[in-house]
Design a protein around this motif. Structure first.
Motif, PDB file in Angstrom:
ATOM      1  N   ALA A 156       0.843  -1.205   0.000  1.00  0.00           N
ATOM      2  CA  ALA A 156       0.000   0.000   0.000  1.00  0.00           C
ATOM      3  C   ALA A 156       0.873   1.249   0.000  1.00  0.00           C
ATOM      4  O   ALA A 156       0.641   2.187  -0.777  1.00  0.00           O
ATOM      5  CB  ALA A 156      -0.940  -0.013   1.201  1.00  0.00           C
ATOM      6  N   PHE A 157       1.889   1.272   0.860  1.00  0.00           N
ATOM      7  CA  PHE A 157       2.797   2.414   0.879  1.00  0.00           C
ATOM      8  C   PHE A 157       3.491   2.588  -0.468  1.00  0.00           C
ATOM      9  O   PHE A 157       3.566   3.688  -0.997  1.00  0.00           O
ATOM     10  CB  PHE A 157       3.858   2.255   1.975  1.00  0.00           C
TER      11      PHE A 157
ATOM     12  N   ILE B  89       2.350   6.594  -7.060  1.00  0.00           N
ATOM     13  CA  ILE B  89       1.288   7.472  -7.558  1.00  0.00           C
ATOM     14  C   ILE B  89       1.597   8.930  -7.222  1.00  0.00           C
ATOM     15  O   ILE B  89       1.337   9.839  -8.014  1.00  0.00           O
ATOM     16  CB  ILE B  89      -0.085   7.051  -6.991  1.00  0.00           C
ATOM     17  N   LEU B  90       2.204   9.161  -6.061  1.00  0.00           N
ATOM     18  CA  LEU B  90       2.525  10.522  -5.622  1.00  0.00           C
ATOM     19  C   LEU B  90       3.853  11.035  -6.178  1.00  0.00           C
ATOM     20  O   LEU B  90       4.323  12.099  -5.795  1.00  0.00           O
ATOM     21  CB  LEU B  90       2.523  10.583  -4.097  1.00  0.00           C
ATOM     22  N   GLY B  91       4.477  10.263  -7.062  1.00  0.00           N
ATOM     23  CA  GLY B  91       5.702  10.711  -7.708  1.00  0.00           C
ATOM     24  C   GLY B  91       6.986  10.410  -6.954  1.00  0.00           C
ATOM     25  O   GLY B  91       8.021  11.014  -7.232  1.00  0.00           O
ATOM     26  N   GLU B  92       6.928   9.470  -6.016  1.00  0.00           N
ATOM     27  CA  GLU B  92       8.103   9.129  -5.216  1.00  0.00           C
ATOM     28  C   GLU B  92       8.513   7.673  -5.441  1.00  0.00           C
ATOM     29  O   GLU B  92       8.599   6.883  -4.504  1.00  0.00           O
ATOM     30  CB  GLU B  92       7.824   9.412  -3.741  1.00  0.00           C
ATOM     31  N   ARG B  93       8.796   7.338  -6.687  1.00  0.00           N
ATOM     32  CA  ARG B  93       9.130   5.959  -7.039  1.00  0.00           C
ATOM     33  C   ARG B  93      10.385   5.455  -6.320  1.00  0.00           C
ATOM     34  O   ARG B  93      10.430   4.316  -5.873  1.00  0.00           O
ATOM     35  CB  ARG B  93       9.290   5.804  -8.543  1.00  0.00           C
ATOM     36  N   GLU B  94      11.424   6.271  -6.226  1.00  0.00           N
ATOM     37  CA  GLU B  94      12.654   5.839  -5.546  1.00  0.00           C
ATOM     38  C   GLU B  94      12.385   5.484  -4.090  1.00  0.00           C
ATOM     39  O   GLU B  94      12.927   4.507  -3.572  1.00  0.00           O
ATOM     40  CB  GLU B  94      13.734   6.909  -5.650  1.00  0.00           C
ATOM     41  N   HIS B  95      11.531   6.256  -3.442  1.00  0.00           N
ATOM     42  CA  HIS B  95      11.151   5.957  -2.059  1.00  0.00           C
ATOM     43  C   HIS B  95      10.412   4.622  -2.010  1.00  0.00           C
ATOM     44  O   HIS B  95      10.637   3.805  -1.117  1.00  0.00           O
ATOM     45  CB  HIS B  95      10.303   7.093  -1.504  1.00  0.00           C
ATOM     46  N   ALA B  96       9.542   4.386  -2.980  1.00  0.00           N
ATOM     47  CA  ALA B  96       8.813   3.110  -3.055  1.00  0.00           C
ATOM     48  C   ALA B  96       9.783   1.949  -3.237  1.00  0.00           C
ATOM     49  O   ALA B  96       9.660   0.916  -2.562  1.00  0.00           O
ATOM     50  CB  ALA B  96       7.802   3.145  -4.195  1.00  0.00           C
TER      51      ALA B  96
ATOM     52  N   SER C 187      12.578  -2.762  -1.039  1.00  0.00           N
ATOM     53  CA  SER C 187      13.854  -3.485  -1.154  1.00  0.00           C
ATOM     54  C   SER C 187      14.120  -4.428   0.018  1.00  0.00           C
ATOM     55  O   SER C 187      14.942  -5.338  -0.104  1.00  0.00           O
ATOM     56  CB  SER C 187      15.016  -2.503  -1.298  1.00  0.00           C
ATOM     57  N   LYS C 188      13.440  -4.259   1.104  1.00  0.00           N
ATOM     58  CA  LYS C 188      13.628  -5.110   2.289  1.00  0.00           C
ATOM     59  C   LYS C 188      12.867  -6.431   2.186  1.00  0.00           C
ATOM     60  O   LYS C 188      12.958  -7.272   3.072  1.00  0.00           O
ATOM     61  CB  LYS C 188      13.200  -4.362   3.555  1.00  0.00           C
ATOM     62  N   PHE C 189      12.120  -6.609   1.104  1.00  0.00           N
ATOM     63  CA  PHE C 189      11.297  -7.807   0.926  1.00  0.00           C
ATOM     64  C   PHE C 189      11.754  -8.540  -0.327  1.00  0.00           C
ATOM     65  O   PHE C 189      11.888  -7.921  -1.390  1.00  0.00           O
ATOM     66  CB  PHE C 189       9.818  -7.423   0.817  1.00  0.00           C
ATOM     67  N   SER C 190      11.964  -9.839  -0.222  1.00  0.00           N
ATOM     68  CA  SER C 190      12.467 -10.612  -1.364  1.00  0.00           C
ATOM     69  C   SER C 190      11.535 -10.525  -2.568  1.00  0.00           C
ATOM     70  O   SER C 190      11.981 -10.620  -3.706  1.00  0.00           O
ATOM     71  CB  SER C 190      12.675 -12.078  -0.958  1.00  0.00           C
TER      72      SER C 190
ATOM     73  N   ASN D  55       2.570  -4.386 -11.300  1.00  0.00           N
ATOM     74  CA  ASN D  55       1.723  -3.195 -11.377  1.00  0.00           C
ATOM     75  C   ASN D  55       2.363  -2.056 -12.174  1.00  0.00           C
ATOM     76  O   ASN D  55       1.916  -0.912 -12.087  1.00  0.00           O
ATOM     77  CB  ASN D  55       1.393  -2.725  -9.961  1.00  0.00           C
ATOM     78  N   GLU D  56       3.368  -2.381 -12.968  1.00  0.00           N
ATOM     79  CA  GLU D  56       4.120  -1.339 -13.673  1.00  0.00           C
ATOM     80  C   GLU D  56       3.232  -0.423 -14.509  1.00  0.00           C
ATOM     81  O   GLU D  56       3.286   0.796 -14.392  1.00  0.00           O
ATOM     82  CB  GLU D  56       5.184  -1.981 -14.562  1.00  0.00           C
ATOM     83  N   GLU D  57       2.400  -1.001 -15.358  1.00  0.00           N
ATOM     84  CA  GLU D  57       1.572  -0.176 -16.235  1.00  0.00           C
ATOM     85  C   GLU D  57       0.534   0.643 -15.468  1.00  0.00           C
ATOM     86  O   GLU D  57       0.452   1.860 -15.665  1.00  0.00           O
ATOM     87  CB  GLU D  57       0.887  -1.026 -17.302  1.00  0.00           C
ATOM     88  N   PRO D  58      -0.274   0.013 -14.592  1.00  0.00           N
ATOM     89  CA  PRO D  58      -1.261   0.841 -13.886  1.00  0.00           C
ATOM     90  C   PRO D  58      -0.610   1.933 -13.024  1.00  0.00           C
ATOM     91  O   PRO D  58      -1.092   3.064 -12.996  1.00  0.00           O
ATOM     92  CB  PRO D  58      -2.072  -0.140 -13.047  1.00  0.00           C
ATOM     93  N   LEU D  59       0.487   1.613 -12.352  1.00  0.00           N
ATOM     94  CA  LEU D  59       1.137   2.635 -11.529  1.00  0.00           C
ATOM     95  C   LEU D  59       1.635   3.796 -12.377  1.00  0.00           C
ATOM     96  O   LEU D  59       1.488   4.969 -12.001  1.00  0.00           O
ATOM     97  CB  LEU D  59       2.293   2.026 -10.724  1.00  0.00           C
ATOM     98  N   ARG D  60       2.208   3.494 -13.530  1.00  0.00           N
ATOM     99  CA  ARG D  60       2.657   4.563 -14.430  1.00  0.00           C
ATOM    100  C   ARG D  60       1.473   5.427 -14.857  1.00  0.00           C
ATOM    101  O   ARG D  60       1.530   6.657 -14.807  1.00  0.00           O
ATOM    102  CB  ARG D  60       3.347   3.977 -15.663  1.00  0.00           C
ATOM    103  N   ARG D  61       0.392   4.765 -15.241  1.00  0.00           N
ATOM    104  CA  ARG D  61      -0.788   5.509 -15.704  1.00  0.00           C
ATOM    105  C   ARG D  61      -1.412   6.336 -14.585  1.00  0.00           C
ATOM    106  O   ARG D  61      -1.791   7.483 -14.805  1.00  0.00           O
ATOM    107  CB  ARG D  61      -1.810   4.535 -16.303  1.00  0.00           C
TER     108      ARG D  61
END
Length: 164
Positions: free
Chosen positions: A106-107, A113-120, A125-128, A137-143
């Motif tokens: 969710a985060f 969506i809020l423009g903070e992809r690097e933060h996402a 990165s802590k999860f395998s 979700n690449e396409e929907p998140l981009r859109r």
């Protein structure tokens, strides 16, 4: 953007993504509604969808509890309530299930969506399986991240709901 979690503690601690985020100082857990600061509350029952128009906030708040108590608990949190649009879970428990995201998903979805992809990406990165969430979700998140407001997000979401 700060990440805060209203933590109920009613799930398996070994599988809890919110607890893992807190261990890595990526999110702050709050044991009571009163102690949870206001922000954008990620509420799956909210009437308005999260959109880039919400990017002026500096805090995301998620509720970490069982799905059975989520609706009752979410309404008690202060802040601007927003629902995430159609996204598919990548976590091992709900893999491939639409709208059944765990806290870190969710985060991450909200951050993209809020423009903070690097933060996402840093958060996941802590999860395998974290990178899988962004891949699924690449396409929907981009859109969604290219939308102006909640209405636009819902229009994009409709494209995916028709396919479901």
């Amino acid at each position: 953007m700060e990440l805060h979690v209203r933590y109920e503690g009613d799930d398996d601690p070994d599988k809890c993504s919110a607890r893992k985020l807190a261990r890595f100082d990526l999110a702050e857990l709050h044991r009571s509604t009163r102690a949870t600061p206001p922000g954008i509350v990620l509420n799956p029952f909210a009437e308005q969808a999260l959109s880039p128009a919400d990017a002026d906030h500096d805090r995301l708040v998620a509720l970490d509890c069982s799905w059975e108590t989520a609706q009752r608990e979410a309404f008690d949190l202060d802040g601007v309530h927003r629902a995430l649009p159609f996204l598919v879970a990548a976590n091992p428990i709900n893999y491939g299930t639409p709208f059944r995201l765990n806290t870190v998903e969710a985060f991450a979805g909200a951050l993209v969506i809020l423009g903070e992809r690097e933060h996402a990406e840093r958060t996941l990165s802590k999860f395998s399986w974290g990178h899988t969430f962004l891949e699924l979700n690449e396409e929907p998140l981009r859109r969604y991240s290219e939308c102006e407001d909640s209405t636009d997000v819902l229009d994009v979401q409709d494209d995916y709901l028709v396919e479901e």
